[in-house]
Design an enzyme around this catalytic site. Structure first.
Site, PDB file in Angstrom:
ATOM      1  N   ARG A  10      83.023  -5.333 -54.426  1.00  0.00           N
ATOM      2  CA  ARG A  10      83.160  -6.728 -54.879  1.00  0.00           C
ATOM      3  C   ARG A  10      84.038  -6.780 -56.130  1.00  0.00           C
ATOM      4  NH1 ARG A  10      82.686  -5.878 -59.305  1.00  0.00           N
ATOM      5  NH2 ARG A  10      80.874  -5.517 -60.609  1.00  0.00           N
ATOM      6  N   HIS A  17      78.548 -10.022 -67.485  1.00  0.00           N
ATOM      7  CA  HIS A  17      77.450  -9.811 -68.449  1.00  0.00           C
ATOM      8  C   HIS A  17      76.631 -11.087 -68.635  1.00  0.00           C
ATOM      9  CE1 HIS A  17      78.340  -5.661 -69.487  1.00  0.00           C
ATOM     10  NE2 HIS A  17      79.622  -5.996 -69.361  1.00  0.00           N
ATOM     11  N   ASP A  19      74.578 -11.969 -65.592  1.00  0.00           N
ATOM     12  CA  ASP A  19      73.552 -11.950 -64.532  1.00  0.00           C
ATOM     13  C   ASP A  19      72.183 -11.533 -65.050  1.00  0.00           C
ATOM     14  OD1 ASP A  19      74.307  -9.250 -64.765  1.00  0.00           O
ATOM     15  OD2 ASP A  19      74.411  -8.888 -62.602  1.00  0.00           O
ATOM     16  N   GLY A 100      83.616   4.338 -59.882  1.00  0.00           N
ATOM     17  CA  GLY A 100      83.541   4.138 -61.332  1.00  0.00           C
ATOM     18  C   GLY A 100      84.655   3.262 -61.860  1.00  0.00           C
ATOM     19  N   GLY A 102      84.525  -0.335 -61.584  1.00  0.00           N
ATOM     20  CA  GLY A 102      84.092  -1.726 -61.723  1.00  0.00           C
ATOM     21  C   GLY A 102      84.152  -2.532 -60.438  1.00  0.00           C
ATOM     22  N   SER A 105      81.132   0.321 -56.425  1.00  0.00           N
ATOM     23  CA  SER A 105      81.063   1.384 -55.410  1.00  0.00           C
ATOM     24  C   SER A 105      79.626   1.873 -55.235  1.00  0.00           C
ATOM     25  CB  SER A 105      81.986   2.548 -55.773  1.00  0.00           C
ATOM     26  OG  SER A 105      81.700   3.023 -57.066  1.00  0.00           O
ATOM     27  N   ASP A 147      76.030  -7.421 -58.141  1.00  0.00           N
ATOM     28  CA  ASP A 147      76.788  -6.585 -57.212  1.00  0.00           C
ATOM     29  C   ASP A 147      76.112  -6.533 -55.841  1.00  0.00           C
ATOM     30  OD1 ASP A 147      78.149  -6.209 -59.521  1.00  0.00           O
ATOM     31  OD2 ASP A 147      77.693  -4.090 -59.743  1.00  0.00           O
ATOM     32  N   TYR A 196      76.391  -0.167 -71.614  1.00  0.00           N
ATOM     33  CA  TYR A 196      75.898  -1.276 -70.774  1.00  0.00           C
ATOM     34  C   TYR A 196      74.444  -1.623 -71.133  1.00  0.00           C
ATOM     35  CZ  TYR A 196      74.683  -4.042 -66.660  1.00  0.00           C
ATOM     36  OH  TYR A 196      74.255  -5.057 -65.836  1.00  0.00           O
TER      37      TYR A 196
HETATM   38  C1  GLA Z   1      77.771  -4.259 -63.506  1.00  0.00           C
HETATM   39  C2  GLA Z   1      76.334  -4.581 -63.122  1.00  0.00           C
HETATM   40  C3  GLA Z   1      76.174  -6.075 -62.818  1.00  0.00           C
HETATM   41  C4  GLA Z   1      76.740  -6.937 -63.931  1.00  0.00           C
HETATM   42  C5  GLA Z   1      78.150  -6.468 -64.313  1.00  0.00           C
HETATM   43  C6  GLA Z   1      78.679  -7.212 -65.507  1.00  0.00           C
HETATM   44  O1  GLA Z   1      78.628  -4.443 -62.427  1.00  0.00           O
HETATM   45  O2  GLA Z   1      75.935  -3.830 -62.003  1.00  0.00           O
HETATM   46  O3  GLA Z   1      74.814  -6.374 -62.585  1.00  0.00           O
HETATM   47  O4  GLA Z   1      75.876  -6.964 -65.042  1.00  0.00           O
HETATM   48  O5  GLA Z   1      78.184  -5.087 -64.595  1.00  0.00           O
HETATM   49  O6  GLA Z   1      78.861  -8.557 -65.195  1.00  0.00           O
END
Ligand code: GLA
Length: 336
Positions: A10, A17, A19, A100, A102, A105, A147, A196
């Site tokens: 996706r 940041h 969700d 890795g 974003g 995966s 995700d 994170y």
């Molecule tokens: C990662 C996390 C998601 C979300 C994003 C940031 O992809 O798995 O849940 O927090 O970072 O938006």
């Protein structure tokens, strides 16, 4: 009879940041993903990978997914433990997603494994939540639901407006004559090794001061005395507003405004949430000067990974394009 499952990666157009504090996001599936093919049955999971070393070999009653080797098999182990899986599986996994970067995966692997192991596609939220818990348990990353829910619920031609408080999703059709392009910064990162979890904890501390960030106003965010927590809250509150502003821009076919919102989101992630990198900033800058690009921003957690841009279908890029196109459909399962 065998089973073939496809789970896409996706890309998030806006709303990062947000969700994990019940906020809004606007992601979509892309045309690269994970394919898992094999035969269900038996009492062991045995999956070989075309890209990753080692074999995923697990008993059905796995208790500690986090200690499984090789490390990629932990995502499958988390799913086996969370479903829990009742039958084994003998098969192969193959991925066209860069790892890795974003593009989710790990979530694509979790969802593919869950569906292959009997997870119920008719209940997308429960399936996504099982996969989210699997990730927490397998690698200790306290990820939100974006995700996994996007991968399960994605729809052809539409981006999803996710409401992570109501845990609902609404398809928003992307205007015609626009494409989404994903560009790789070349910076690989694994979320467990990034701040994170620290960002998530900071958001929680901000919420302890002003209440749920989903409900807070920008003025309330500004009352936080601690300068770091104030910036974190400011990002989340304004990012939630930008998600709905982008939905409106799409409905109005206002691509110039859509691009400006993406650029504002990048600045907020860079300056207030501190999750950008010089490479991501340079890419966004470069894309803003590229003919046919409406706007660009980092996508996903940041700290490296990819940048997403909204562009005219004729735009030409002299950059490492991972994928370009229109929203793809979500997970599929077929008997073969
Ligand atoms: C990662 C996390 C998601 C979300 C994003 C940031 O992809 O798995 O849940 O927090 O970072 O938006």
């Amino acid at each position: 009879m065998g089973t073939r499952v496809w789970a896409p990666g996706r890309v998030n157009l806006i709303g990062d940041h947000t969700d994990y504090t019940g906020g809004l996001a606007l992601p979509m599936a892309i045309g690269r993903g994970v394919e898992l093919t094999g035969d269900p049955g038996g009492s062991w999971i045995m999956i070989g990978s075309e890209q990753m070393d080692g074999m995923c070999e697990l008993p059905l009653g796995i208790e500690d997914p986090s200690s499984v080797q090789p490390p990629w098999a932990r995502y499958v182990a988390g799913v086996v433990a969370e479903l829990p899986a009742r039958d084994g599986f003998l098969g192969t996994v193959s991925s066209t997603l860069p790892i890795g970067r974003g593009l989710a995966s790990s979530a694509a692997l979790e969802v593919a494994a869950a569906v292959a192991l009997g997870g119920d596609l008719a209940d997308p939220l429960a399936l996504a939540q099982a996969c989210q818990r699997a990730e927490h348990r397998a690698v200790g990353v306290p990820c939100g639901i974006m995700d996994q829910l996007t991968i399960v619920a994605a729809m052809d031609q539409a981006v999803l407006r996710l409401d992570c408080q109501e845990l609902s999703f609404e398809p928003i059709v992307l205007p015609e004559d626009v494409e989404v392009v994903v560009i790789d910064s070349g910076q690989q990162r694994h979320l467990a090794a990034t701040p994170y979890a620290a960002r998530r904890a900071e958001s929680a501390r901000a919420e302890a001061l002003v209440g749920p960030l989903r409900e807070a106003t920008p003025q309330e965010a500004e009352t936080i005395e601690d300068p770091v927590l104030r910036r974190r809250a400011r990002h989340v509150v304004t990012e939630n507003q930008r998600v709905d502003a982008l939905v409106t821009a799409f409905k109005d076919n206002d691509l110039r405004q859509a691009g400006e919102l993406m650029v504002a989101s990048h600045a907020s992630l860079r300056d207030d949430y501190d999750v950008s990198t010089p490479q991501l900033d340079d890419l966004v800058q470069n894309l803003r000067g590229t003919a046919g690009v409406y706007g660009a921003r980092l996508t996903g957690a940041g700290f490296g990974g990819c940048v997403v841009a909204l562009c005219h279908p004729y735009a030409v890029f002299d950059l490492p394009v991972v994928w370009r196109g229109r929203p793809a459909s979500g997970v599929t399962r077929e008997e073969i």
